[in-house]
Every structure is written in C-alpha cells, then in structure tokens.
Design an enzyme around this catalytic site. Structure first.
Site, PDB file in Angstrom:
ATOM      1  N   LYS A  13       5.229   0.967  -6.177  1.00  0.00           N
ATOM      2  CA  LYS A  13       4.484  -0.269  -5.953  1.00  0.00           C
ATOM      3  C   LYS A  13       3.335   0.013  -4.997  1.00  0.00           C
ATOM      4  O   LYS A  13       3.241   1.087  -4.396  1.00  0.00           O
ATOM      5  CB  LYS A  13       5.403  -1.356  -5.365  1.00  0.00           C
ATOM      6  N   ARG A  35      12.882   5.695  -4.186  1.00  0.00           N
ATOM      7  CA  ARG A  35      14.289   5.715  -3.767  1.00  0.00           C
ATOM      8  C   ARG A  35      15.140   4.926  -4.745  1.00  0.00           C
ATOM      9  O   ARG A  35      16.236   5.344  -5.121  1.00  0.00           O
ATOM     10  CB  ARG A  35      14.411   5.144  -2.358  1.00  0.00           C
ATOM     11  N   ASP A  62      14.862  10.069  -2.280  1.00  0.00           N
ATOM     12  CA  ASP A  62      15.046   9.380  -1.007  1.00  0.00           C
ATOM     13  C   ASP A  62      14.558  10.335   0.066  1.00  0.00           C
ATOM     14  O   ASP A  62      15.216  11.349   0.357  1.00  0.00           O
ATOM     15  CB  ASP A  62      16.519   9.023  -0.792  1.00  0.00           C
ATOM     16  N   ASN A  89       3.533   9.238   0.993  1.00  0.00           N
ATOM     17  CA  ASN A  89       3.105   7.865   1.226  1.00  0.00           C
ATOM     18  C   ASN A  89       4.206   6.964   1.752  1.00  0.00           C
ATOM     19  O   ASN A  89       3.928   5.864   2.214  1.00  0.00           O
ATOM     20  CB  ASN A  89       2.556   7.291  -0.092  1.00  0.00           C
ATOM     21  N   TYR A 225       6.193   2.552  14.392  1.00  0.00           N
ATOM     22  CA  TYR A 225       5.237   2.857  13.318  1.00  0.00           C
ATOM     23  C   TYR A 225       4.030   3.601  13.881  1.00  0.00           C
ATOM     24  O   TYR A 225       3.587   4.615  13.309  1.00  0.00           O
ATOM     25  CB  TYR A 225       4.799   1.559  12.641  1.00  0.00           C
ATOM     26  N   VAL A 256      -4.522  -2.781   3.449  1.00  0.00           N
ATOM     27  CA  VAL A 256      -4.252  -3.168   2.066  1.00  0.00           C
ATOM     28  C   VAL A 256      -3.155  -4.238   2.035  1.00  0.00           C
ATOM     29  O   VAL A 256      -2.206  -4.200   2.818  1.00  0.00           O
ATOM     30  CB  VAL A 256      -3.826  -1.946   1.233  1.00  0.00           C
ATOM     31  N   LYS A 257      -3.290  -5.158   1.137  1.00  0.00           N
ATOM     32  CA  LYS A 257      -2.304  -6.221   0.970  1.00  0.00           C
ATOM     33  C   LYS A 257      -1.060  -5.659   0.283  1.00  0.00           C
ATOM     34  O   LYS A 257      -1.004  -5.530  -0.943  1.00  0.00           O
ATOM     35  CB  LYS A 257      -2.896  -7.376   0.162  1.00  0.00           C
ATOM     36  N   ILE A 260       4.293  -3.649   3.387  1.00  0.00           N
ATOM     37  CA  ILE A 260       4.467  -3.098   4.728  1.00  0.00           C
ATOM     38  C   ILE A 260       3.786  -3.947   5.790  1.00  0.00           C
ATOM     39  O   ILE A 260       4.169  -3.934   6.959  1.00  0.00           O
ATOM     40  CB  ILE A 260       3.974  -1.630   4.797  1.00  0.00           C
TER      41      ILE A 260
END
Length: 289
Positions: A13, A35, A62, A89, A225, A256-257, A260
């Site tokens: 995604k 995953r 994973d 990523n 993070y 970016v929308k 996260i």
C-alpha cells in the site's frame, strides 16, 4: 537493460505500492513484499490485472524476523541468482495516537513538517516502551536485517553495481536533536559503526523506560521514529563507504497522505514514489552515501 533488473520492495500500500508500479512500468521485475500475505498477494494481483504488469511477483516478508529475511533471500537466489535493486520502505510511527483528538487539532502541513507541532501533539500522542521497541525493530533493525540477508545477492548484480534505497524522513534532521553532543556526533560519519548505533538505540530505550526522554535531550516529536530515521541515514552512509561499487542512498518521499501519518499528508503516493524510483534507477556514476 532495465528488463534484466531484479527489484525487491516492501509495498502492499501507499508509497511502497506506487514504487512497485512505477518500476514495473519501466520494465523492472519487481518482487513486492509484505508481512500480511493476503494483503500482499492482493496488491500484486491488482497491479498485474489493472495495470497489465505481469512482471510483479509477491513474496511474504516480516522485516522484524531473521528467518523471514533468510527465507526471502533463499527464494531470490533460487529463482533469479542475483538482486539489482533493494528499496527498504517498511516503517511505523512508534507511538500510540488518539486519532480523533489528532484530527481535531487540524494541524496544517507546514506546522507538522517543521516540527512546531510537537507541544500540541503531546496531548494526543503516547510514547510506550512496546511501540518504541517495535518502531526501532522495524524502521532500523528491519532495514539492516533485510539488507544483510540480501547483500550476497546484491553483490552479484551485473547492472553496474546494485542500488539500495532506504526511506528516510524530515524527522531525521539533526537540528531536531536537542542533545548537542549526540547531534554533533551524528554529523561525524567517521566515528560510527553498527555497534555504536545499537548502543545509542539501547540508551534511547532505557531513557524512555525511565521517563527521561526530554531530560536526556531526545527529540520531542515522534521520538522513536525520529531517532530511527537519524540512524537510517547513518547506516546508509556506513554502507555506502563499505561498498563503493554500489549506489546506496536514503530519500525523503515527502509528506505523503498514508497510514503512517494518519492520512494527514498532502502529497499523493505517486508523488512520494518519484524520489525512491529515481534513486533505484541511478546511472552508474550517480551519487552514493
């Protein structure tokens, strides 16, 4: 030449999925990983069917699990014998969020990306030991784990040296590190290796457990993070110096929308994928480190 490339990317995604699509459109054979096996298979099938991209293959991964990374490496070796491009990523935020409270704050993109939202977010973000550990295990150790598992195959690339792209973030800016000594140390690549990175991350987790994050000078906004992305930048530079024949870089996709950031971003996944795709397809004399 692009048709000979083998590319591996986590991406069921968001930006990851879009990177897979854009590279596949350029003729790269893409191994999309996720995953969740069902979500990953569905994502790969959607791209194959809706975009007519038969050169997208799915394999479960994973990044938090050594055996999973080893299994993937064995699959790539058995099927392709080498790997030309790796894009790391996978990432999580490292906090527990009150999503309704977060949306009610109505924070604009500039305030968010500048870090000025830190004090506002204290009311809706909770730093927990488990979430912070999972964040570091995914964002940094996961990247390192997968890279090391696939490194023997990346060394076999015949496409002018392999390309490794690690997703970073504006949160990794060193000016966001209040601890002056650590901020200065992070600027000096000559003193770092993976053991020293691990020691810093252990100290961070210990300070979190003892409630000393602010006192010890760690970032206030999304601390786990932010720290994970700071050390991703370090790891990228370490690897680039160690393997000068490869092009190894990190990239900020932008705000970016995606999930996260609780879909508060302003860029589309298509826009966010452009930087990673550019670095994945760098010429042989392109930048590294």
């Amino acid at each position: 030449m692009a048709l000979l490339k083998r590319f591996l990317k986590g991406g069921n995604k968001g930006v990851g999925l879009e990177v897979c699509r854009q590279l596949a459109l350029k003729g790269v054979t893409v191994i999309l990983t996720a995953r969740d096996e069902k979500r990953g298979k569905d994502a790969a099938e959607t791209l194959r069917r809706e975009c007519q991209l038969p050169n997208i293959i799915f394999h479960q991964l994973d990044v938090r699990d050594d055996d999973s990374a080893t299994t993937l490496a064995r699959y790539v070796e058995r099927r392709y014998g080498k790997l030309d491009i790796l894009v790391n990523n996978a990432a999580i935020s490292g906090i527990v969020a009150d999503e309704e409270g977060l949306k009610a704050l109505n924070i604009d993109a500039e305030t968010w990306t500048s870090g000025r939202a830190a004090n506002l977010l204290k009311e809706v973000f909770q730093n927990t030991n488990d979430e912070a550990f999972n964040c570091l295990n995914t964002n940094y150790y996961g990247c390192k784990r997968v890279t090391e598992a696939l490194l023997p195959l990346l060394k076999l690339s015949t496409s002018g040296g392999a390309r490794i792209v690690n997703a970073s973030s504006l949160a990794s800016e060193l000016k966001r590190m209040p601890n002056e000594k650590l901020r200065n140390d992070l600027s000096n690549i000559d003193i770092w290796d993976e053991d020293r990175i691990e020691a810093v991350l252990d100290t961070f987790l210990e300070d979190l457990r003892s409630g000393r994050l602010e006192e010890a000078g760690w970032p206030v906004m999304l601390p786990a993070y932010s720290v994970s992305k700071m050390v991703i930048n370090l790891y990228t530079r370490i690897m680039a110096r160690r393997y000068p024949e490869m092009r190894i870089n990190c990239v900020r996709p932008g705000f970016v929308k995606t999930d996260i950031n609780w879909n508060l971003g302003v860029l589309t996944p298509e826009q966010g994928a452009r930087g990673p795709v550019m670095l994945a397809l760098l010429p042989d004399d392109g930048p590294t480190g």
